[in-house]
Design a protein around this motif. Structure first.
Motif, PDB file in Angstrom:
ATOM      1  N   ARG A  81      56.136  44.107  25.573  1.00  0.00           N
ATOM      2  CA  ARG A  81      57.229  44.851  24.952  1.00  0.00           C
ATOM      3  C   ARG A  81      58.259  45.315  25.982  1.00  0.00           C
ATOM      4  O   ARG A  81      59.064  46.211  25.736  1.00  0.00           O
ATOM      5  CB  ARG A  81      56.667  46.035  24.163  1.00  0.00           C
ATOM      6  N   GLY A  82      58.242  44.685  27.151  1.00  0.00           N
ATOM      7  CA  GLY A  82      59.274  44.924  28.141  1.00  0.00           C
ATOM      8  C   GLY A  82      59.059  46.128  29.024  1.00  0.00           C
ATOM      9  O   GLY A  82      59.981  46.572  29.717  1.00  0.00           O
ATOM     10  N   VAL A  83      57.841  46.676  29.024  1.00  0.00           N
ATOM     11  CA  VAL A  83      57.527  47.860  29.821  1.00  0.00           C
ATOM     12  C   VAL A  83      56.597  47.469  30.965  1.00  0.00           C
ATOM     13  O   VAL A  83      55.635  46.725  30.758  1.00  0.00           O
ATOM     14  CB  VAL A  83      56.859  48.949  28.952  1.00  0.00           C
ATOM     15  N   THR A  84      56.863  47.966  32.157  1.00  0.00           N
ATOM     16  CA  THR A  84      56.015  47.690  33.315  1.00  0.00           C
ATOM     17  C   THR A  84      55.153  48.921  33.598  1.00  0.00           C
ATOM     18  O   THR A  84      55.645  49.902  34.173  1.00  0.00           O
ATOM     19  CB  THR A  84      56.856  47.336  34.548  1.00  0.00           C
ATOM     20  N   PRO A  85      53.886  48.896  33.215  1.00  0.00           N
ATOM     21  CA  PRO A  85      53.028  50.060  33.466  1.00  0.00           C
ATOM     22  C   PRO A  85      52.465  50.036  34.880  1.00  0.00           C
ATOM     23  O   PRO A  85      52.495  49.014  35.565  1.00  0.00           O
ATOM     24  CB  PRO A  85      51.906  49.872  32.441  1.00  0.00           C
ATOM     25  N   ARG A  86      51.947  51.161  35.290  1.00  0.00           N
ATOM     26  CA  ARG A  86      51.150  51.257  36.519  1.00  0.00           C
ATOM     27  C   ARG A  86      49.690  51.214  36.085  1.00  0.00           C
ATOM     28  O   ARG A  86      49.236  52.066  35.309  1.00  0.00           O
ATOM     29  CB  ARG A  86      51.475  52.561  37.226  1.00  0.00           C
ATOM     30  N   LEU A  87      48.913  50.225  36.545  1.00  0.00           N
ATOM     31  CA  LEU A  87      47.522  50.031  36.126  1.00  0.00           C
ATOM     32  C   LEU A  87      46.589  50.402  37.273  1.00  0.00           C
ATOM     33  O   LEU A  87      46.629  49.785  38.338  1.00  0.00           O
ATOM     34  CB  LEU A  87      47.304  48.576  35.694  1.00  0.00           C
ATOM     35  N   LEU A  88      45.745  51.417  37.052  1.00  0.00           N
ATOM     36  CA  LEU A  88      44.848  51.943  38.075  1.00  0.00           C
ATOM     37  C   LEU A  88      43.395  51.633  37.713  1.00  0.00           C
ATOM     38  O   LEU A  88      42.981  51.817  36.571  1.00  0.00           O
ATOM     39  CB  LEU A  88      45.020  53.458  38.187  1.00  0.00           C
ATOM     40  N   GLU A  89      42.610  51.208  38.682  1.00  0.00           N
ATOM     41  CA  GLU A  89      41.193  50.897  38.461  1.00  0.00           C
ATOM     42  C   GLU A  89      40.360  51.481  39.601  1.00  0.00           C
ATOM     43  O   GLU A  89      40.660  51.257  40.776  1.00  0.00           O
ATOM     44  CB  GLU A  89      40.987  49.385  38.375  1.00  0.00           C
ATOM     45  N   ALA A  90      39.327  52.243  39.224  1.00  0.00           N
ATOM     46  CA  ALA A  90      38.525  52.943  40.226  1.00  0.00           C
ATOM     47  C   ALA A  90      37.655  52.003  41.052  1.00  0.00           C
ATOM     48  O   ALA A  90      37.312  52.311  42.192  1.00  0.00           O
ATOM     49  CB  ALA A  90      37.647  53.998  39.549  1.00  0.00           C
ATOM     50  N   THR A  91      37.263  50.846  40.498  1.00  0.00           N
ATOM     51  CA  THR A  91      36.389  49.916  41.202  1.00  0.00           C
ATOM     52  C   THR A  91      37.209  48.814  41.861  1.00  0.00           C
ATOM     53  O   THR A  91      38.437  48.808  41.794  1.00  0.00           O
ATOM     54  CB  THR A  91      35.370  49.300  40.234  1.00  0.00           C
ATOM     55  N   GLY A  92      36.516  47.860  42.429  1.00  0.00           N
ATOM     56  CA  GLY A  92      37.186  46.770  43.113  1.00  0.00           C
ATOM     57  C   GLY A  92      37.393  45.532  42.270  1.00  0.00           C
ATOM     58  O   GLY A  92      37.686  44.461  42.806  1.00  0.00           O
ATOM     59  N   HIS A  93      37.281  45.644  40.959  1.00  0.00           N
ATOM     60  CA  HIS A  93      37.399  44.471  40.086  1.00  0.00           C
ATOM     61  C   HIS A  93      37.967  44.885  38.735  1.00  0.00           C
ATOM     62  O   HIS A  93      37.951  46.064  38.378  1.00  0.00           O
ATOM     63  CB  HIS A  93      36.026  43.828  39.871  1.00  0.00           C
ATOM     64  N   VAL A  94      38.460  43.908  37.986  1.00  0.00           N
ATOM     65  CA  VAL A  94      38.888  44.143  36.612  1.00  0.00           C
ATOM     66  C   VAL A  94      37.781  43.685  35.669  1.00  0.00           C
ATOM     67  O   VAL A  94      36.871  42.949  36.052  1.00  0.00           O
ATOM     68  CB  VAL A  94      40.206  43.392  36.290  1.00  0.00           C
ATOM     69  N   GLY A  95      37.843  44.132  34.419  1.00  0.00           N
ATOM     70  CA  GLY A  95      36.897  43.680  33.405  1.00  0.00           C
ATOM     71  C   GLY A  95      35.867  44.700  32.996  1.00  0.00           C
ATOM     72  O   GLY A  95      35.213  44.538  31.967  1.00  0.00           O
ATOM     73  N   GLY A  96      35.661  45.749  33.814  1.00  0.00           N
ATOM     74  CA  GLY A  96      34.650  46.743  33.459  1.00  0.00           C
ATOM     75  C   GLY A  96      33.265  46.116  33.335  1.00  0.00           C
ATOM     76  O   GLY A  96      32.884  45.247  34.125  1.00  0.00           O
ATOM     77  N   LEU A  97      32.514  46.527  32.320  1.00  0.00           N
ATOM     78  CA  LEU A  97      31.185  45.965  32.085  1.00  0.00           C
ATOM     79  C   LEU A  97      31.272  44.489  31.705  1.00  0.00           C
ATOM     80  O   LEU A  97      30.303  43.743  31.858  1.00  0.00           O
ATOM     81  CB  LEU A  97      30.471  46.756  30.988  1.00  0.00           C
ATOM     82  N   GLY A 102      33.894  37.584  32.218  1.00  0.00           N
ATOM     83  CA  GLY A 102      34.872  37.908  33.244  1.00  0.00           C
ATOM     84  C   GLY A 102      35.943  36.848  33.406  1.00  0.00           C
ATOM     85  O   GLY A 102      37.039  37.146  33.894  1.00  0.00           O
ATOM     86  N   GLN A 103      35.649  35.617  32.979  1.00  0.00           N
ATOM     87  CA  GLN A 103      36.668  34.572  33.036  1.00  0.00           C
ATOM     88  C   GLN A 103      37.881  34.978  32.197  1.00  0.00           C
ATOM     89  O   GLN A 103      39.033  34.774  32.610  1.00  0.00           O
ATOM     90  CB  GLN A 103      36.095  33.241  32.542  1.00  0.00           C
ATOM     91  N   LEU A 104      37.626  35.554  31.030  1.00  0.00           N
ATOM     92  CA  LEU A 104      38.718  35.996  30.168  1.00  0.00           C
ATOM     93  C   LEU A 104      39.491  37.144  30.808  1.00  0.00           C
ATOM     94  O   LEU A 104      40.731  37.138  30.857  1.00  0.00           O
ATOM     95  CB  LEU A 104      38.183  36.437  28.813  1.00  0.00           C
ATOM     96  N   TRP A 105      38.776  38.143  31.335  1.00  0.00           N
ATOM     97  CA  TRP A 105      39.456  39.331  31.851  1.00  0.00           C
ATOM     98  C   TRP A 105      40.113  39.061  33.204  1.00  0.00           C
ATOM     99  O   TRP A 105      41.120  39.688  33.544  1.00  0.00           O
ATOM    100  CB  TRP A 105      38.491  40.501  31.880  1.00  0.00           C
ATOM    101  N   ASP A 106      39.573  38.111  33.972  1.00  0.00           N
ATOM    102  CA  ASP A 106      40.290  37.675  35.175  1.00  0.00           C
ATOM    103  C   ASP A 106      41.611  37.006  34.786  1.00  0.00           C
ATOM    104  O   ASP A 106      42.636  37.185  35.459  1.00  0.00           O
ATOM    105  CB  ASP A 106      39.436  36.697  35.984  1.00  0.00           C
ATOM    106  N   ALA A 107      41.568  36.244  33.682  1.00  0.00           N
ATOM    107  CA  ALA A 107      42.802  35.611  33.192  1.00  0.00           C
ATOM    108  C   ALA A 107      43.796  36.665  32.730  1.00  0.00           C
ATOM    109  O   ALA A 107      45.011  36.517  32.922  1.00  0.00           O
ATOM    110  CB  ALA A 107      42.479  34.641  32.059  1.00  0.00           C
ATOM    111  N   ALA A 108      43.293  37.746  32.131  1.00  0.00           N
ATOM    112  CA  ALA A 108      44.181  38.837  31.720  1.00  0.00           C
ATOM    113  C   ALA A 108      44.836  39.474  32.941  1.00  0.00           C
ATOM    114  O   ALA A 108      46.037  39.772  32.935  1.00  0.00           O
ATOM    115  CB  ALA A 108      43.391  39.873  30.929  1.00  0.00           C
ATOM    116  N   GLY A 109      44.039  39.697  34.001  1.00  0.00           N
ATOM    117  CA  GLY A 109      44.596  40.250  35.229  1.00  0.00           C
ATOM    118  C   GLY A 109      45.662  39.349  35.827  1.00  0.00           C
ATOM    119  O   GLY A 109      46.703  39.821  36.301  1.00  0.00           O
ATOM    120  N   ALA A 110      45.406  38.033  35.794  1.00  0.00           N
ATOM    121  CA  ALA A 110      46.382  37.079  36.334  1.00  0.00           C
ATOM    122  C   ALA A 110      47.657  37.073  35.499  1.00  0.00           C
ATOM    123  O   ALA A 110      48.775  36.976  36.044  1.00  0.00           O
ATOM    124  CB  ALA A 110      45.769  35.681  36.383  1.00  0.00           C
TER     125      ALA A 110
END
Length: 464
Positions: free
Chosen positions: A26-42, A207-215
C-alpha cells in the motif's frame, strides 16, 4: 505513495512479515524489527547442510482466500507439495489413527478394550445429555464428556499433561473444539473432500515461505533489522517512540506488535498496575525440537506420532520424510525424525546441556523400538515462547489488556499468536496482521475477532 506514514513492526514471524508486506503493497515503508537472528519465528526452517527441520510441524491450510493468494505469490507452484495428512496416537505399541476412528480403535486395541471404551463413552454421553448445558469448566471435563473417561484417559490425559505442562483440570477448554475432532463412527468411511485430509507444504520446510517473504520485503525496500530487541515504547502527541536494547530510539506513527503480549505491557511505562498484574498471569510453553537422522529405514507411515504414554518424554514425533523428502539429502535412505519436548521457558530442560538432552532423546528412540539404529545427524532447536498457555485466567487477563490498549493506544496493533496470546495457526496470525493493517488505513475491522469461533481448524482451501 504514503510517504507521510512511518509504522514500526515488531517481530518478523508470520504476523510481522505479513503486516510489513501489506504495508509495502500500500505504498508504506515500515521499519521491521526482529529480536532474533532470523525471520519466520517458530515457522522457520533451521538447516545444517542438506538437513532441514521443521520446529513444531507446520501444515499449510486456510479458509482465507486472501492468505492463500499471498502464499501463492511468495512461492511458485513447483515449490509446493500436496501432502496427505496421516497422524497416529502411539498407545501400548500400537499406532491408532488420529483423529480417532472408532473402527481403528477397536482393531488396534482389541475387542475388550473397545467394549470398555464404548461403555464409558455411552455413559458419559448419556450424562451429558441429561446435564445442564454450558461450556465445560476445564479441559478434563470437556475430554471426558466428549470421549468418555476411558478413552479420554487412554488418549488425551497423558498427552495434555506432557504438552501443556499442567493438570488438564487446570486448563481452559475453549481451544479444544478447534483442535480435537470427535471420534469418527462411520462404518464405511467415504473419501473426504481433499481439503480435509490433504495440506500444502513448501518443499524445503515452512521457512522457505517466510524466507521468500523476507526477500520480497527487501525488494520492496524493507530490510528486516535482526537481533534487535525492543525494551521500551511510549506514545506522545501522536508519535510512537521505540527504544531498542542498544539505546537507540526510533519514531513512528503506529506500532504493529507480535512480541509476547506480556512483554509488550511490560515495555509500556504508563500501563496501570491492574494491567501489569493481568500481563503477569500470562504464561507460555517452550519447545525443544531434536531432529535425529537414523541410518536404517523404518516404515512409520505418519507425519506426526503423538505419544501420550509415560514411557516417552517427548509429546510428539515428526516423521520428516512424510512431510517432504527435500528435508534431507537427496538419495538418503534412512529415517529422519523430530522429537518434540514441551518445556517451561525458564525450566531446567530449556537450559540443559547437549549430554543431558541426548540421554532423554536416546531413551525415546529406544521406546520407539529403534534403539539399534545408528545416529547419523542430530540438530537441536530451542523455542522459548512457542505456545500460549490456556489456563482459566487467560481469557480474563487478555481481555483486560486488550480493552486497555484499545482505549489508551488506538495506534498500537497487537497481532499474531504471541502478540494476542492466542493458540493461532499461522494463517490466523496472518489474518490478524492483514486486519491490523486495514484498521491502520481506517477500515472498520476488529483483528481481535479473528479465530474466535469454535469451528474445527483443519479444513480449508487447497489450490495451487
Amino acid at each position: 505513495m504514503e510517504s507521510r506514514r512511518s509504522p514500526i513492526v515488531i517481530g518478523a514471524g508470520p504476523a510481522g512479515l505479513t503486516a510489513a508486506l501489506r504495508l509495502a503493497q500500500r505504498g508504506v515503508t515500515p521499519r521491521l524489527l526482529e529480536a532474533t537472528g532470523h525471520v519466520g519465528g517458530l515457522a522457520r526452517t533451521p538447516r545444517s547442510g542438506d538437513w532441514c527441520i521443521d520446529p513444531g510441524g507446520h501444515r499449510f491450510f486456510t479458509k482465507s482466500e486472501e492468505v492463500m493468494d499471498l502464499w501463492n505469490a511468495l512461492l511458485p507452484p513447483d515449490q509446493w507439495l500436496s501432502v496427505p495428512r496421516s497422524s497416529a496416537m502411539l498407545v501400548d505399541g500400537e499406532y491408532v489413527e488420529y483423529p480417532l476412528v472408532g473402527r481403528d480403535i477397536v482393531t488396534k486395541l482389541g475387542i475388550g478394550r473397545g467394549l470398555r471404551g464404548l461403555s464409558s463413552f455411552a455413559l458419559w454421553r448419556m450424562l451429558r445429555s441429561t446435564s445442564p448445558g454450558g461450556q465445560p469448566a476445564n479441559f478434563e471435563e470437556w475430554g471426558v464428556h466428549e470421549f468418555g473417561r476411558y478413552w479420554y484417559t487412554t488418549f488425551f490425559d497423558g498427552y495434555v499433561r506432557k504438552t501443556w505442562l499442567a493438570d488438564p483440570a487446570e486448563l481452559a477448554s475453549d481451544w479444544a473444539n478447534q483442535r480435537i475432532k470427535p471420534i469418527d463412527w462411520a462404518v464405511r468411511r467415504t473419501r473426504r473432500h481433499p481439503s480435509e485430509d490433504v495440506f500444502r507444504y513448501p518443499r524445503r520446510g515452512p521457512g522457505q515461505l517466510w524466507d521468500a517473504a523476507g526477500a520480497a520485503l527487501v525488494d520492496a525496500g524493507v530490510t528486516p533489522t535482526l537481533n534487535t530487541r525492543v525494551v521500551r515504547l511510549w506514545e506522545h502527541g501522536g508519535t510512537w517512540y521505540v527504544e531498542l536494547h542498544g539505546g537507540e530510539v526510533i519514531k513512528g506513527d503506529a506500532v504493529f506488535s507480535s512480541m509476547p503480549l506480556q512483554s509488550l505491557v511490560k515495555a509500556l511505562p504508563e500501563a496501570p498496575r491492574k494491567v501489569h498484574v493481568a500481563a503477569s498471569t500470562l504464561r507460555h510453553r517452550g519447545l525443544i525440537t531434536v531432529a535425529v537422522a537414523l541410518s536404517d529405514h523404518h516404515e512409520i507411515p505418519f507425519n506426526w506420532v503423538y505419544t501420550p504414554g509415560g514411557e516417552f518424554s517427548c509429546g510428539r514425533i515428526q516423521n520428516y520424510g512424510r512431510w517432504s523428502e527435500d528435508l534431507h539429502p537427496a538419495g538418503w535412505g534412512g529415517t529422519f525424525l523430530g522429537f518434540e519436548y514441551f518445556v517451561r521457558p525458564d525450566g531446567d530442560l530449556m537450559a540443559a546441556d547437549e549430554s543431558s538432552l541426548s540421554e532423554i532423546v536416546e531413551a525415546d528412540i529406544r521406546a520407539l523400538g529403534l534403539g539399534a539404529s545408528r545416529i547419523e545427524q542430530v540438530m537441536v532447536l530451542r523455542s522459548q515462547c512457542a505456545y500460549p498457555v490456556y489456563d482459566p485466567v487467560r481469557e480474563r487477563s487478555v481481555g483486560r489488556i486488550r480493552d486497555y490498549l484499545r482505549r489508551r493506544y488506538p495506534t498500537l496493533h497487537p497481532m499474531g499468536r504471541n502478540g494476542m496470546h492466542r493458540y493461532d495457526n499461522q494463517d490466523h496470525a496472518m489474518m490478524s496482521a492483514m486486519q491490523s493493517v486495514a484498521k491502520y488505513f481506517g477500515e472498520e475491522v476488529d483483528p481481535w475477532q479473528v479465530n474466535v469461533g469454535r469451528d474445527h481448524h483443519e479444513t480449508g482451501v487447497l489450490r495451487r
